[in-house]
Write a protein that holds these residues in place. Structure first.
Motif, PDB file in Angstrom:
ATOM      1  N   TYR A   6       0.823  -1.215   0.000  1.00 36.40           N
ATOM      2  CA  TYR A   6       0.000   0.000   0.000  1.00 36.40           C
ATOM      3  C   TYR A   6       0.855   1.263   0.000  1.00 36.40           C
ATOM      4  CZ  TYR A   6       0.002   0.463   5.233  1.00 36.40           C
ATOM      5  OH  TYR A   6       0.340   0.611   6.557  1.00 36.40           O
ATOM      6  N   GLY A   7       2.073   1.169   0.497  1.00 34.27           N
ATOM      7  CA  GLY A   7       2.974   2.320   0.423  1.00 34.27           C
ATOM      8  C   GLY A   7       3.368   2.631  -1.014  1.00 34.27           C
ATOM      9  N   THR A   8       3.537   1.595  -1.820  1.00 43.50           N
ATOM     10  CA  THR A   8       3.883   1.809  -3.219  1.00 43.50           C
ATOM     11  C   THR A   8       2.690   2.353  -3.996  1.00 43.50           C
ATOM     12  OG1 THR A   8       5.560   0.090  -3.062  1.00 43.50           O
ATOM     13  CG2 THR A   8       4.878   0.726  -5.278  1.00 43.50           C
ATOM     14  N   ASN A  63       0.391   7.231  -6.463  1.00 43.38           N
ATOM     15  CA  ASN A  63      -0.564   8.335  -6.432  1.00 43.38           C
ATOM     16  C   ASN A  63       0.160   9.678  -6.517  1.00 43.38           C
ATOM     17  OD1 ASN A  63      -2.970   9.769  -6.151  1.00 43.38           O
ATOM     18  ND2 ASN A  63      -3.701   8.497  -4.481  1.00 43.38           N
ATOM     19  N   CYS A  64       1.307   9.772  -5.860  1.00 42.30           N
ATOM     20  CA  CYS A  64       2.099  11.012  -5.918  1.00 42.30           C
ATOM     21  C   CYS A  64       2.607  11.274  -7.332  1.00 42.30           C
ATOM     22  CB  CYS A  64       3.268  10.940  -4.940  1.00 42.30           C
ATOM     23  SG  CYS A  64       2.769  10.882  -3.212  1.00 42.30           S
ATOM     24  N   GLN A 114      -6.447   8.752  -9.141  1.00 43.47           N
ATOM     25  CA  GLN A 114      -5.938   9.126  -7.826  1.00 43.47           C
ATOM     26  C   GLN A 114      -6.909   8.723  -6.728  1.00 43.47           C
ATOM     27  OE1 GLN A 114      -4.590  13.399  -8.363  1.00 43.47           O
ATOM     28  NE2 GLN A 114      -2.803  12.487  -7.371  1.00 43.47           N
ATOM     29  N   ASN A 115      -8.182   8.937  -6.954  1.00 41.70           N
ATOM     30  CA  ASN A 115      -9.175   8.540  -5.953  1.00 41.70           C
ATOM     31  C   ASN A 115      -9.192   7.022  -5.791  1.00 41.70           C
ATOM     32  OD1 ASN A 115     -11.385  10.077  -4.350  1.00 41.70           O
ATOM     33  ND2 ASN A 115     -12.307   8.130  -4.951  1.00 41.70           N
ATOM     34  N   VAL A 147       6.583   6.822 -16.071  1.00 42.03           N
ATOM     35  CA  VAL A 147       7.002   6.614 -14.677  1.00 42.03           C
ATOM     36  C   VAL A 147       5.850   5.981 -13.900  1.00 42.03           C
ATOM     37  CG1 VAL A 147       7.696   7.741 -12.526  1.00 42.03           C
ATOM     38  CG2 VAL A 147       8.730   8.459 -14.686  1.00 42.03           C
ATOM     39  N   CYS A 148       4.644   6.501 -14.075  1.00 41.91           N
ATOM     40  CA  CYS A 148       3.469   5.932 -13.403  1.00 41.91           C
ATOM     41  C   CYS A 148       3.294   4.463 -13.782  1.00 41.91           C
ATOM     42  CB  CYS A 148       2.215   6.715 -13.773  1.00 41.91           C
ATOM     43  SG  CYS A 148       2.166   8.405 -13.130  1.00 41.91           S
TER      44      CYS A 148
END
Length: 196
Positions: A35-37, A42-43, A64-65, A137-138
């Motif tokens: 979940y951190g990734t 999202n960033c 993002q949502n 990158v995303c």
């Protein structure tokens, strides 16, 4: 409703963090990595949105949502306890996966005589326009998040829709990057062995 009155709590000073059900785990736990990734992704989507306009910006806003939904899903272990929870946990649903698929199909176009994207003749190097570079990158961060979710699923029960969402999302970013490169016409193509 989430209410954050205090940002620092000092509860993580010993290297642990709380999951969505209150269980404390190491900050390097596979679930936290997953979940951190998704949060990191999202960033990067937020950075991509600096270059996006119109429908692309709206689609990235939806993503993002969704990524916050995904984080909420992944941070809550023990899906078997969902039915007994005081507040049912937020879980990803297949409708979110299907929406991504529909958006990919729309970006590609269904008309074989006049596709919206130029046909691929080689692998694509990340780049072209600034938006395309950000979307690549995303794409790669989405793939990493997917690998971490699959790793987590090898040891723990996780929502299948969460993994499928990440898989479709990286495809979405690939196609969106081509759209951002003038429908693929400005893609930067790999030339095998060009610098030997």
């Amino acid at each position: 409703m989430v209410v954050l009155n205090k940002i620092y709590t000092r509860t993580g000073d010993a290297g642990t963090t709380a999951l969505g059900n209150g269980t404390r785990v190491a900050k390097y736990d596979a679930r936290v990595e997953a979940y951190g990734t998704s949060d990191e992704l999202n960033c990067f989507v937020g950075v991509a949105r600096l270059e996006a306009t119109g429908e692309m910006d709206e689609a990235l806003s939806r993503i993002q949502n969704d990524l916050f939904d995904l984080g909420a899903d992944l941070c809550r272990p023990d899906m078997t306890a969902d039915k007994d929870a005081e507040y049912p946990p937020l879980r990803m649903v297949m409708a979110q996966v299907e929406r991504l698929e529909a958006e990919v199909d729309e970006m590609i176009g269904n008309d074989e005589d006049e596709p919206k994207l130029a046909p691929l003749r080689s692998f694509i190097l990340p780049g072209g326009s600034a938006l395309a570079a950000h979307l690549h990158v995303c794409r790669t961060v989405a793939r990493r998040a997917e690998r971490l979710a699959v790793l987590l699923a090898s040891d723990e029960d996780i929502n299948e829709a969460a993994v499928k969402y990440l898989n479709r999302l990286s495809d979405w970013f690939f196609v969106a990057a081509r759209v951002a490169n003038n429908g693929g016409k400005d893609d930067v193509l790999w030339v095998p062995g060009a610098n030997r």
